[in-house]
Motif scaffolding. Structure first.
Motif, PDB file in Angstrom:
ATOM      1  N   LEU A  18      -0.988   8.532   5.113  1.00  0.00           N
ATOM      2  CA  LEU A  18      -2.239   8.413   5.851  1.00  0.00           C
ATOM      3  C   LEU A  18      -3.169   9.543   5.432  1.00  0.00           C
ATOM      4  N   VAL A  19      -4.376   9.179   5.004  1.00  0.00           N
ATOM      5  CA  VAL A  19      -5.406  10.165   4.696  1.00  0.00           C
ATOM      6  C   VAL A  19      -6.489  10.011   5.756  1.00  0.00           C
ATOM      7  N   HIS A  20      -6.711  11.061   6.525  1.00  0.00           N
ATOM      8  CA  HIS A  20      -7.586  11.019   7.687  1.00  0.00           C
ATOM      9  C   HIS A  20      -8.601  12.153   7.602  1.00  0.00           C
ATOM     10  N   TYR A  21      -9.829  11.898   8.075  1.00  0.00           N
ATOM     11  CA  TYR A  21     -10.906  12.878   7.958  1.00  0.00           C
ATOM     12  C   TYR A  21     -11.214  13.509   9.308  1.00  0.00           C
ATOM     13  N   SER A  22     -11.274  14.832   9.315  1.00  0.00           N
ATOM     14  CA  SER A  22     -11.596  15.584  10.523  1.00  0.00           C
ATOM     15  C   SER A  22     -12.850  16.414  10.253  1.00  0.00           C
ATOM     16  N   THR A  23     -13.063  17.447  11.030  1.00  0.00           N
ATOM     17  CA  THR A  23     -14.370  18.102  11.052  1.00  0.00           C
ATOM     18  C   THR A  23     -14.302  19.606  11.256  1.00  0.00           C
ATOM     19  N   ASP A  24     -15.366  20.296  10.846  1.00  0.00           N
ATOM     20  CA  ASP A  24     -15.500  21.728  11.104  1.00  0.00           C
ATOM     21  C   ASP A  24     -15.720  22.010  12.588  1.00  0.00           C
ATOM     22  N   PHE A  25     -16.071  20.985  13.367  1.00  0.00           N
ATOM     23  CA  PHE A  25     -16.322  21.172  14.791  1.00  0.00           C
ATOM     24  C   PHE A  25     -15.044  21.437  15.590  1.00  0.00           C
ATOM     25  N   VAL A  26     -13.884  21.424  14.930  1.00  0.00           N
ATOM     26  CA  VAL A  26     -12.650  21.789  15.647  1.00  0.00           C
ATOM     27  C   VAL A  26     -12.597  23.298  15.884  1.00  0.00           C
ATOM     28  N   PHE A  27     -13.505  24.051  15.251  1.00  0.00           N
ATOM     29  CA  PHE A  27     -13.520  25.504  15.404  1.00  0.00           C
ATOM     30  C   PHE A  27     -14.593  25.956  16.397  1.00  0.00           C
TER      31      PHE A  27
ATOM     32  N   ALA B 203       0.812  -1.212   0.000  1.00  0.00           N
ATOM     33  CA  ALA B 203       0.000   0.000   0.000  1.00  0.00           C
ATOM     34  C   ALA B 203       0.847   1.264   0.000  1.00  0.00           C
ATOM     35  N   THR B 204       0.416   2.225  -0.802  1.00  0.00           N
ATOM     36  CA  THR B 204       1.035   3.556  -0.805  1.00  0.00           C
ATOM     37  C   THR B 204       0.208   4.536   0.016  1.00  0.00           C
ATOM     38  N   HIS B 205      -1.080   4.188   0.243  1.00  0.00           N
ATOM     39  CA  HIS B 205      -2.005   5.064   0.967  1.00  0.00           C
ATOM     40  C   HIS B 205      -2.890   4.242   1.899  1.00  0.00           C
ATOM     41  N   LEU B 206      -3.171   4.813   3.062  1.00  0.00           N
ATOM     42  CA  LEU B 206      -4.154   4.250   3.985  1.00  0.00           C
ATOM     43  C   LEU B 206      -5.187   5.332   4.271  1.00  0.00           C
ATOM     44  N   PHE B 207      -6.445   5.075   3.906  1.00  0.00           N
ATOM     45  CA  PHE B 207      -7.535   6.019   4.138  1.00  0.00           C
ATOM     46  C   PHE B 207      -8.320   5.571   5.363  1.00  0.00           C
ATOM     47  N   ASN B 208      -8.481   6.473   6.322  1.00  0.00           N
ATOM     48  CA  ASN B 208      -9.227   6.154   7.533  1.00  0.00           C
ATOM     49  C   ASN B 208     -10.563   6.876   7.552  1.00  0.00           C
ATOM     50  N   THR B 209     -11.648   6.141   7.323  1.00  0.00           N
ATOM     51  CA  THR B 209     -12.984   6.742   7.401  1.00  0.00           C
ATOM     52  C   THR B 209     -13.710   6.312   8.675  1.00  0.00           C
ATOM     53  N   VAL B 210     -12.990   5.636   9.582  1.00  0.00           N
ATOM     54  CA  VAL B 210     -13.579   5.158  10.830  1.00  0.00           C
ATOM     55  C   VAL B 210     -13.517   6.280  11.870  1.00  0.00           C
ATOM     56  N   ALA B 211     -14.641   6.575  12.514  1.00  0.00           N
ATOM     57  CA  ALA B 211     -14.666   7.660  13.505  1.00  0.00           C
ATOM     58  C   ALA B 211     -15.868   7.507  14.420  1.00  0.00           C
ATOM     59  N   TYR B 212     -15.799   8.173  15.557  1.00  0.00           N
ATOM     60  CA  TYR B 212     -16.943   8.318  16.461  1.00  0.00           C
ATOM     61  C   TYR B 212     -17.620   9.621  16.065  1.00  0.00           C
TER      62      TYR B 212
END
Length: 293
Positions: free
Chosen positions: A104-113, A60-69
């Motif tokens: 690593l490609v990871h997803y975050s949120t607008d709620f950090v603001f 693998a060249t990339h790991l995408f993480n779509t797992v979240a609470y």
């Protein structure tokens, strides 16, 4: 016939069942990546050794993480679980990617603001989450950076809707089909985002190889009420959508009053602007109607 040059080899955690994972798997394949989607039962994302073996076995060249609470209100009482998924998991994945020399490609949120601006938030703006969910997602971003991982993309996104799983727009359409009026919060403003669009941007961004934090959301802005009204209108339903203040719809977790994301950095990197959220909502509604026929 000439062979298509492979863009990379991507493992997508949550790629078989997730609201984002499934369209992401498809978008990556269409963009020329070899893709291995997984479920949490097939590959435990907390098992760092198993993740490392999977990265090696797939080259693998990339790991995408779509797992979240993502249960925003439940997180207020379930802090430990929220931080385990949103902070501890990406930290472990970052270490595995570092050892494997994968991105690593990871997803975050607008709620950090905090939500106290009046213009779209850029990637450089100070953070200030006011909910456990937002704080745990920000902790996840920081955990990735603290590992020293050099190849990473953190995509902050917002207000996701798309086919295949429960989401706000689908819920509104279900309610509007049986009610004469819906009362929806009108004083929280954000960036509605199609999972199909986010998947496409993710594939394009991954192909650039550029590391950093990116805001990835639909163009324009809307209140929850405006988003609901647009969906109801697109579906041709006679239900009235009435704006109410947040005080009339109390929720355990505090939401940002304004969390619109600037996508200038994303657009400059992939070479195109995200399409307007209104167009994305209409396409989603029409596609759902066709699939129901």
């Amino acid at each position: 016939m000439s062979e298509t040059l492979e863009k990379g080899r991507a493992i997508v955690l949550g790629g078989k069942t997730g609201l984002l994972g499934r369209p992401l798997t498809q978008a990556l394949a269409e963009a020329g990546f070899a893709v291995r989607p997984t479920t949490r039962t097939e590959l435990d994302p907390f098992d760092t050794e198993a993740v490392s073996r999977a990265l090696a076995d797939f080259s693998a060249t990339h790991l995408f993480n779509t797992v979240a609470y993502t249960a925003v209100d439940a997180a207020e009482d379930d802090t430990e679980a929220a931080y385990r998924l949103n902070r501890d998991l990406p930290a472990g994945l970052a270490r595995a990617c570092d050892a494997a020399r994968a991105m690593l490609v990871h997803y975050s949120t607008d709620f950090v603001f905090r939500g106290d601006k009046a213009t779209p938030y850029t990637e450089e703006d100070p953070t200030g989450p006011e909910s456990v969910y937002g704080a745990s997602k920000l902790a996840g971003e920081q955990a990735i950076l603290e590992t020293g991982l050099l190849r990473y993309q953190i995509l902050r996104t917002a207000w996701l809707f798309g086919p295949g799983k429960k989401n706000f727009v689908a819920t509104i359409l279900g309610l509007a089909a049986t009610r004469e009026e819906l009362r929806v919060v009108g004083d929280q403003i954000g960036s509605p985002t199609s999972t199909l669009d986010l998947a496409g941007w993710s594939a394009e961004l991954a192909a650039t190889g550029k590391s950093g934090i990116f805001h990835a959301a639909g163009s324009g802005h809307a209140s929850w009420c405006e988003l609901a009204a647009e969906a109801v209108s697109a579906a041709g339903l006679p239900c009235r959508v009435v704006s109410i203040p947040s005080s009339q719809y109390p929720q355990k977790a505090k939401r940002p009053a304004y969390s619109v994301l600037s996508t200038a950095k994303l657009a400059g990197t992939i070479g195109r602007e995200p399409r307007p959220w209104v167009q994305a909502v209409r396409d989603y509604v029409y596609s759902q109607e066709q699939s129901d026929d």
